[in-house]
Design a protein around this motif. Sequence first.
Motif, PDB file in Angstrom:
ATOM      1  N   ALA A 198       0.801  -1.221   0.000  1.00  0.00           N
ATOM      2  CA  ALA A 198       0.000   0.000   0.000  1.00  0.00           C
ATOM      3  C   ALA A 198       0.839   1.278   0.000  1.00  0.00           C
ATOM      4  CB  ALA A 198      -0.937   0.010   1.205  1.00  0.00           C
ATOM      5  N   TRP A 199       1.966   1.276   0.695  1.00  0.00           N
ATOM      6  CA  TRP A 199       2.709   2.523   0.892  1.00  0.00           C
ATOM      7  C   TRP A 199       4.121   2.485   0.341  1.00  0.00           C
ATOM      8  CZ3 TRP A 199      -0.087   6.449   2.862  1.00  0.00           C
ATOM      9  CH2 TRP A 199      -1.267   6.120   3.553  1.00  0.00           C
ATOM     10  N   GLY A 200       4.610   1.317   0.031  1.00  0.00           N
ATOM     11  CA  GLY A 200       5.990   1.184  -0.413  1.00  0.00           C
ATOM     12  C   GLY A 200       6.898   0.829   0.753  1.00  0.00           C
ATOM     13  N   ALA A 201       7.945   0.063   0.459  1.00  0.00           N
ATOM     14  CA  ALA A 201       8.874  -0.365   1.512  1.00  0.00           C
ATOM     15  C   ALA A 201       9.576   0.837   2.125  1.00  0.00           C
ATOM     16  CB  ALA A 201       9.892  -1.340   0.945  1.00  0.00           C
ATOM     17  N   ASP A 202       9.904   1.829   1.304  1.00  0.00           N
ATOM     18  CA  ASP A 202      10.635   2.984   1.819  1.00  0.00           C
ATOM     19  C   ASP A 202       9.818   3.738   2.862  1.00  0.00           C
ATOM     20  OD1 ASP A 202      12.918   2.538   0.363  1.00  0.00           O
ATOM     21  OD2 ASP A 202      12.320   3.819  -1.311  1.00  0.00           O
ATOM     22  N   ALA A 203       8.542   3.980   2.550  1.00  0.00           N
ATOM     23  CA  ALA A 203       7.690   4.692   3.500  1.00  0.00           C
ATOM     24  C   ALA A 203       7.479   3.840   4.751  1.00  0.00           C
ATOM     25  CB  ALA A 203       6.346   5.036   2.862  1.00  0.00           C
ATOM     26  N   PHE A 204       7.347   2.543   4.545  1.00  0.00           N
ATOM     27  CA  PHE A 204       7.132   1.645   5.669  1.00  0.00           C
ATOM     28  C   PHE A 204       8.354   1.631   6.587  1.00  0.00           C
ATOM     29  CE2 PHE A 204       6.619  -2.823   7.346  1.00  0.00           C
ATOM     30  CZ  PHE A 204       5.513  -2.543   8.126  1.00  0.00           C
ATOM     31  N   ARG A 205       9.523   1.481   5.980  1.00  0.00           N
ATOM     32  CA  ARG A 205      10.767   1.508   6.757  1.00  0.00           C
ATOM     33  C   ARG A 205      10.892   2.815   7.520  1.00  0.00           C
ATOM     34  NH1 ARG A 205      15.651  -1.280   4.302  1.00  0.00           N
ATOM     35  NH2 ARG A 205      16.760   0.549   5.031  1.00  0.00           N
ATOM     36  N   THR A 206      10.691   3.917   6.806  1.00  0.00           N
ATOM     37  CA  THR A 206      10.865   5.221   7.427  1.00  0.00           C
ATOM     38  C   THR A 206       9.863   5.396   8.565  1.00  0.00           C
ATOM     39  OG1 THR A 206      11.556   6.039   5.271  1.00  0.00           O
ATOM     40  CG2 THR A 206      11.065   7.691   6.956  1.00  0.00           C
ATOM     41  N   TYR A 207       8.649   4.937   8.340  1.00  0.00           N
ATOM     42  CA  TYR A 207       7.652   5.054   9.398  1.00  0.00           C
ATOM     43  C   TYR A 207       8.034   4.228  10.625  1.00  0.00           C
ATOM     44  CZ  TYR A 207       3.527   4.871  12.234  1.00  0.00           C
ATOM     45  OH  TYR A 207       2.707   4.936  13.307  1.00  0.00           O
ATOM     46  N   LEU A 208       8.484   3.002  10.393  1.00  0.00           N
ATOM     47  CA  LEU A 208       8.881   2.157  11.536  1.00  0.00           C
ATOM     48  C   LEU A 208       9.959   2.846  12.375  1.00  0.00           C
ATOM     49  CD1 LEU A 208       9.059  -1.445  10.016  1.00  0.00           C
ATOM     50  CD2 LEU A 208       7.359  -0.560  11.611  1.00  0.00           C
ATOM     51  N   MET A 209      10.849   3.556  11.690  1.00  0.00           N
ATOM     52  CA  MET A 209      11.940   4.210  12.408  1.00  0.00           C
ATOM     53  C   MET A 209      11.496   5.512  13.059  1.00  0.00           C
ATOM     54  SD  MET A 209      14.359   2.109  12.148  1.00  0.00           S
ATOM     55  CE  MET A 209      13.140   0.816  12.133  1.00  0.00           C
ATOM     56  N   PHE A 210      10.364   6.029  12.582  1.00  0.00           N
ATOM     57  CA  PHE A 210       9.905   7.343  13.036  1.00  0.00           C
ATOM     58  C   PHE A 210       8.922   7.240  14.197  1.00  0.00           C
ATOM     59  CE2 PHE A 210       6.873  10.971  12.306  1.00  0.00           C
ATOM     60  CZ  PHE A 210       7.724  11.974  12.728  1.00  0.00           C
ATOM     61  N   LEU A 211       8.285   6.088  14.367  1.00  0.00           N
ATOM     62  CA  LEU A 211       7.153   6.036  15.290  1.00  0.00           C
ATOM     63  C   LEU A 211       7.541   6.066  16.765  1.00  0.00           C
ATOM     64  CD1 LEU A 211       7.303   2.937  16.326  1.00  0.00           C
ATOM     65  CD2 LEU A 211       5.868   2.421  14.390  1.00  0.00           C
ATOM     66  N   GLY A 212       8.807   5.957  17.052  1.00  0.00           N
ATOM     67  CA  GLY A 212       9.215   6.046  18.456  1.00  0.00           C
ATOM     68  C   GLY A 212      10.711   5.882  18.551  1.00  0.00           C
ATOM     69  N   PRO A 213      11.276   6.054  19.739  1.00  0.00           N
ATOM     70  CA  PRO A 213      12.708   5.849  19.907  1.00  0.00           C
ATOM     71  C   PRO A 213      13.051   4.374  19.663  1.00  0.00           C
ATOM     72  CG  PRO A 213      11.690   6.728  21.925  1.00  0.00           C
ATOM     73  CD  PRO A 213      10.596   6.404  20.982  1.00  0.00           C
ATOM     74  N   TYR A 214      14.041   4.139  18.823  1.00  0.00           N
ATOM     75  CA  TYR A 214      14.328   2.768  18.389  1.00  0.00           C
ATOM     76  C   TYR A 214      14.606   1.826  19.553  1.00  0.00           C
ATOM     77  CZ  TYR A 214      16.160  -1.048  15.587  1.00  0.00           C
ATOM     78  OH  TYR A 214      16.338  -2.273  15.008  1.00  0.00           O
ATOM     79  N   GLU A 215      15.282   2.314  20.549  1.00  0.00           N
ATOM     80  CA  GLU A 215      15.626   1.423  21.664  1.00  0.00           C
ATOM     81  C   GLU A 215      14.463   1.232  22.639  1.00  0.00           C
ATOM     82  OE1 GLU A 215      19.965   1.550  22.916  1.00  0.00           O
ATOM     83  OE2 GLU A 215      19.782   3.436  21.836  1.00  0.00           O
ATOM     84  N   GLN A 216      13.374   1.937  22.394  1.00  0.00           N
ATOM     85  CA  GLN A 216      12.197   1.744  23.238  1.00  0.00           C
ATOM     86  C   GLN A 216      11.021   1.133  22.501  1.00  0.00           C
ATOM     87  OE1 GLN A 216      11.250   5.451  25.395  1.00  0.00           O
ATOM     88  NE2 GLN A 216      13.458   5.704  25.516  1.00  0.00           N
ATOM     89  N   GLY A 217      11.066   1.153  21.178  1.00  0.00           N
ATOM     90  CA  GLY A 217       9.937   0.647  20.411  1.00  0.00           C
ATOM     91  C   GLY A 217       8.867   1.704  20.302  1.00  0.00           C
ATOM     92  N   GLY A 218       7.659   1.305  19.991  1.00  0.00           N
ATOM     93  CA  GLY A 218       6.629   2.319  19.847  1.00  0.00           C
ATOM     94  C   GLY A 218       5.323   1.749  19.388  1.00  0.00           C
ATOM     95  N   ASP A 219       4.458   2.664  19.095  1.00  0.00           N
ATOM     96  CA  ASP A 219       3.072   2.321  18.816  1.00  0.00           C
ATOM     97  C   ASP A 219       2.791   2.506  17.324  1.00  0.00           C
ATOM     98  OD1 ASP A 219       0.449   1.700  19.050  1.00  0.00           O
ATOM     99  OD2 ASP A 219      -0.092   3.384  20.322  1.00  0.00           O
ATOM    100  N   PHE A 220       2.418   1.427  16.671  1.00  0.00           N
ATOM    101  CA  PHE A 220       2.124   1.476  15.242  1.00  0.00           C
ATOM    102  C   PHE A 220       0.709   1.992  15.042  1.00  0.00           C
ATOM    103  CE2 PHE A 220       1.146   0.147  11.018  1.00  0.00           C
ATOM    104  CZ  PHE A 220       2.345   0.080  10.350  1.00  0.00           C
TER     105      PHE A 220
END
Length: 824
Positions: free
Chosen positions: A620-642
Amino acid sequence: MEKPATRNDPTLPAPPDAITYDPGTVERKWQRIWKDRETNSTDLQGATKPFYALMMFPYPSAEGLHVGNLFAFTGNDIYGRFQRLMGHNVFEPLGYDAFGIHSENYALKVGKHPADLIPQNIANFRRQLEQAGLMVDWRYTLSTTHPDYYKWTQWIFLQLLNRGLAYKKQAAVNWCPTDKTVLANEQVVGGVCERCRTPVEQRSLEQWFFRISDYAPRLLANLDHIDWSESTKTAQRNWLGRSDGAEISFAATGVGPGGAYEIPVFTTRPDTIFGASYLVLAPEHPLVDSLTQPAERKKVEKYRERTKKQDIVTRKTSTDKTGVFTGSYAMNPATRKRIPIWVADYVLMEYGTGAIMGVPGHDARDFEFASEFRLPIVRVVCGEREDAETPLTEAYTECDLGTMVNSGPLDGLSVDDAKRRIVEILAEQGAAKAVVNYRLHDWCISRQRYWGPPIPVIYCDSCGMVQVPEKDLPVVLPMVEDFKPDDSGVSPLARHEEWYRVACPECGKMGRRETDVSDTFLDSAWYFLRYPSVGHDDVPFEKNITKKWLPVNSYIGGNEHAVLHLLYSRFITMVLHDAGHLDFEEPYTRFRAHGHIIREGAKMSKTQGNIVVPDEYIEAWGADAFRTYLMFLGPYEQGGDFRDQSISGTRRFLDRLFASAQAMSDDGDPDPAVMRKLHQTIRKVGDDIPRLSYNTAVAAMMEYMNVLRKGERTPHHDEVLPMITLVSPFAPHLAEELWEQTGGEGSVFDGGWPAFDPALAAEEYIELVVQVNGKVRAKIAVPPDIDQQAAVAAAMADATVARFAVGAPKKIVFVSGRLLNIVV
RNA sequence: GCGGAAGUGGCGGAAUUGGUAGACGCGCUGGACUUAGGAUCCAGUGGAGCAAUCCGUGGGGGUUCGAGUCCCCCCUUUCGCACCA
């Protein structure tokens, strides 16, 4: 609470219609080109600046790649791609952890053979991983189930056997009645099987163990000088569980010939020995028989039988104190008094000496026990508000402010001094010595299952246990249809005589293979050593390649492995080092634990139907947008909410970058203000990526795009081109596409990181915050190097400041380039 | 019980060393373009107030010119370990 969206929810945001580029086309194109041009292949031999970026390899489940896998891999991929842009030869391999109960149980459930299922699952994983745009060098992939791999897993077992670090013993083990197998202590969570939640039973079986406990001191000490997440180190320290204390011998009179026995006990509180009013032995303690008086024998036997049958859940979670008196007594070496010897199941045979001195005044468990059985409770430590006579209503366990009382020569000493002193005193009589104990138990590595590497030993009637010679490795796991575990306590392989009947390598007579297989954690304890040597079939890890590429420079993975995999792989590495096979003893120079993704505030689970399926989002969004979103949704070492809705933001960001690259021109000069922001962004992103602060790196790039697009102007080449590289670790396909479109040679990842120019980044004017009495009253634009006097003058020219700052200032606080505080 | 981490707008989250709280994004409000808008673009968006201004980072104290950040007490959430002597 908000109802979690399901994956088939019609409100799932649709992709924008008015897209400026089609990620599907662009991503497929670059995945093909990367393959054709071998963009992601690392020259392992020729590398001059090797950088090994490792991610934890997945178990290839039938359900396919989980968003959690992708979150982990993307985080590692960004780090690896960044290191490549910084000029390193980055090696980013990925393989599959495909042996184990998980695969086997699934195969049993669907009625297929794991050997058929695993290749299918791997093929599916590979497809998904390629879609995700990882910089993986697929020439060096591996699967733990391949004989070329587990040949060396078996070889490692033999290395431990040769060094006396592998041994077999009859052991009370955790038995899962559902999975019909032995579990490691680590796999028992709260008394139930971590996999199927069945209460675990105690069984006595012959098991293979590794002496990891011998390595406990080193495993602990090395933690001080490796660059790991603190949370992971703490988990390992707790798991290793170092306790400093003393072993004290109590002389006892028993029933056997001679009747004199020494009972060593371990304690971390030797200072409280004057309060020790009884001894307790674990029910399994070898001296119980000799110390039980005939009159008590029946009662004690009954008690032992009961605890033997008791499952681990009850034994380890119940706090009710039970026990029986043996009828015998020991002498407290400090008080010289006679104290009773009891047997109770709150004392564990596995820890310390399997016997304790009961100090009810200063140990909560002993207090409970003594209260239950009316044993004397003596105060030997008091805090600031108590004295020797203050009665104890509960155990007083504080140490910090304690003073010794009722303790003969220790009276008046602090707890710490008393600990040292009593060990000295008793040591003179040979009754005590300082010792260190660890909570860590030896690692039980045998499994009475099918889907694992057979343990490479043969039992011969004449020669005893014989190793399978190295030249006969691997001991290939036979392809059998009948691999269902049963209740017998032996592996399904024990039902296949055609396989286990084998000539003894020493004498040639018929022998019998070991039919147990090894723990999956042994497979994963060394896989990182194998990757760079894939293809070298005559050695587990090739010497020169290993020297060049190991230890691993960067390892990223889940903290759920903080004590299992990460401890085992450290142990195996140390053993191989000691055996002369490796010249380092810590496998991972740097380890960072990533967080976990939840969905709309709730844990993802199949039953809730809120699993994020990567394929759907990539579609639906492309791997690039998906990757970027995963990295953007919270601090990487804490995880986050999709959040489904939020991914549109990152997609919009990439679209805008694409649009700017289409619109840019090289007419005229770049805007200095935009260039200033650009260079600030280059610095920020370059600082953030190494510390895995991916969310703020993406935010900084978004900020820059907002500045770049401000107003009706055509962006200049110089303002846009560096952005292509900045975004490339996050959105590699789009970056390659734009790199090519804008005349870049080869791959953007070989183009280097944009140079940061501090002069261009420097601000012409800064906003100086002016406070009066600590409250912000104005923000004034001043040159960054303004001095205090000029700043005050400029501040007083501001009407609001002048209104509040009346009278002579009592104090002026000036932080150059930041803030001015006028105190009146 | 022990140990770790964390409590900031409607939501996810920013705030390297104490120095502009709320960056960035979602959502929401209004507008532009449009046959249409769930696309795109522009503007606004912590609360109260017409305003000056005041109040705001789980609660209560404290240190400081200045505290989301440091100290003490309490509450909550969460993840490990759990009869380890």
